[in-house]
Design an enzyme around this catalytic site. Sequence first.
Site, mmCIF file in Angstrom:
data_model
loop_
_atom_site.group_PDB
_atom_site.id
_atom_site.type_symbol
_atom_site.label_atom_id
_atom_site.label_comp_id
_atom_site.label_asym_id
_atom_site.label_seq_id
_atom_site.Cartn_x
_atom_site.Cartn_y
_atom_site.Cartn_z
ATOM 1 N N LYS A 1 28.103 40.368 17.646
ATOM 2 C CA LYS A 1 26.908 40.597 16.825
ATOM 3 C C LYS A 1 25.658 39.917 17.394
ATOM 4 O O LYS A 1 24.555 40.433 17.256
ATOM 5 C CB LYS A 1 27.139 40.116 15.386
ATOM 6 C CG LYS A 1 28.118 41.013 14.621
ATOM 7 C CD LYS A 1 28.246 40.560 13.182
ATOM 8 C CE LYS A 1 29.358 41.321 12.479
ATOM 9 N NZ LYS A 1 29.476 40.951 11.071
ATOM 10 N N ASP B 1 25.036 43.163 6.555
ATOM 11 C CA ASP B 1 26.030 42.267 5.944
ATOM 12 C C ASP B 1 25.477 41.549 4.703
ATOM 13 O O ASP B 1 26.145 41.465 3.673
ATOM 14 C CB ASP B 1 26.499 41.202 6.948
ATOM 15 C CG ASP B 1 27.407 41.780 8.014
ATOM 16 O OD1 ASP B 1 28.108 42.769 7.739
ATOM 17 O OD2 ASP B 1 27.416 41.238 9.142
#
Length: 271
Positions: A64, A100
Site C-alpha cells: 500500500k 479503508d
Amino acid sequence: MFQLAVIGNPIEHSLSPQIHARFAESLGLCVNYQKLLAPLDQFESTARQFLASAQGANVTVPFKQQAFDLCDQLTPEAKLAGAVNTLWQQNDLLFGDNTDGKGLIKALDQAGFSLRGKKVVLIGAGGAARGALGPLLAEAPSELCLVNRTQSKAKALSDDFAEFSEGTRLHACSITDLSGEFDLVINASSSSLSGAPLELPANFSAKQAMDMMYSKASGETAFTRQMQALGAQTSDGLLMLINQAALSFERWCGKAPKLDQIDFSFLRGDH
Ligand code: ATR
C-alpha cells in the site's frame, strides 16, 4: 466488461474477488475481478502492466505504501493515510485513493457503533491505524486515545494528526492510562494474527469493540473474544472489508453496490 484485480503478496486467501462478484451481480454489471500475486520486488511492473488494459486494482499487504509513492494524483483520503488501496489509470496518469478509513466509518455505523461525542480507544500505530485516524477524527469523538505496544510510535502518530483533531482530545496513552470504561475500542494492530489476547489493564472495559481483522470461520478474533469477556458488544472486520470494497467498486464502475440487498453470509465458513 470491467477488468479489475487485487494485487498483494500473499494473495491466495483474499475474499475480494467473491465480494466484487456479488457487487457486480447485484448491479447487473459484467466484471472480471482476479487475484494477482506480485513478486515482492515487482509491485510496480505488475501494477502498471495490469492497469494498462484494466479499469482498476486494489492493493493489499505489503504494497500500500509503494502504491502511494507511485501515484501521480492522490485523493485527500490517500494523502492523509499515506497509503493507497485503490488504483486506476486515466490519460497515462496513475490515480490513487484509500477507501479503508471511510470503509471503517461505514462499518462502525452499520454495526450500530457511533463516534460523535464518544470516548474512543484506537490500538495500534502502523499503517492500518494511520489510515483510520483521519476519518475517525472527522466524526468528532470527544476523546481519542491512541495506544500502541511501542508507545513512541503512538506519540508520533498523534503528533502527526494534531492539526486534524479540533474538538477531540487526541492523545497517545500508555496501556496503564486505559483505566475505566470507554465507549468504543478499535483494534488496528495486527495482534489478532497471533491469536493472543492483548495485555489490557484489569479495570479497562468498553461498551463496544471492533477488530479491523476478520475471521472467515467464526466471525470471532482473539480481540473480539477478549472484549466480549469484558462485556463489550463486538464486531470483527468483515463489514469494514465489504465497505472498503464497495467504495473502490463505485470509484471504478460508477455505481454504488446496495449492501443491504446482498447476503454476505457466504463469506463465513471455511472455503
Ligand atoms: P498494519 O499495516 O497492519 O498496520 P504494521 O504497519 O506492521 O501493519 O503495524 C502493525 C501494528 O500492530 C503495530 O502498531 C504493532 O505494534 P508495534 O508498533 O509495537 O510493533 C502492532 N502489533 C503487532 N503485533 C502485536 C501484538 N501481538 N500485540 C500488540 N500489538 C501488536
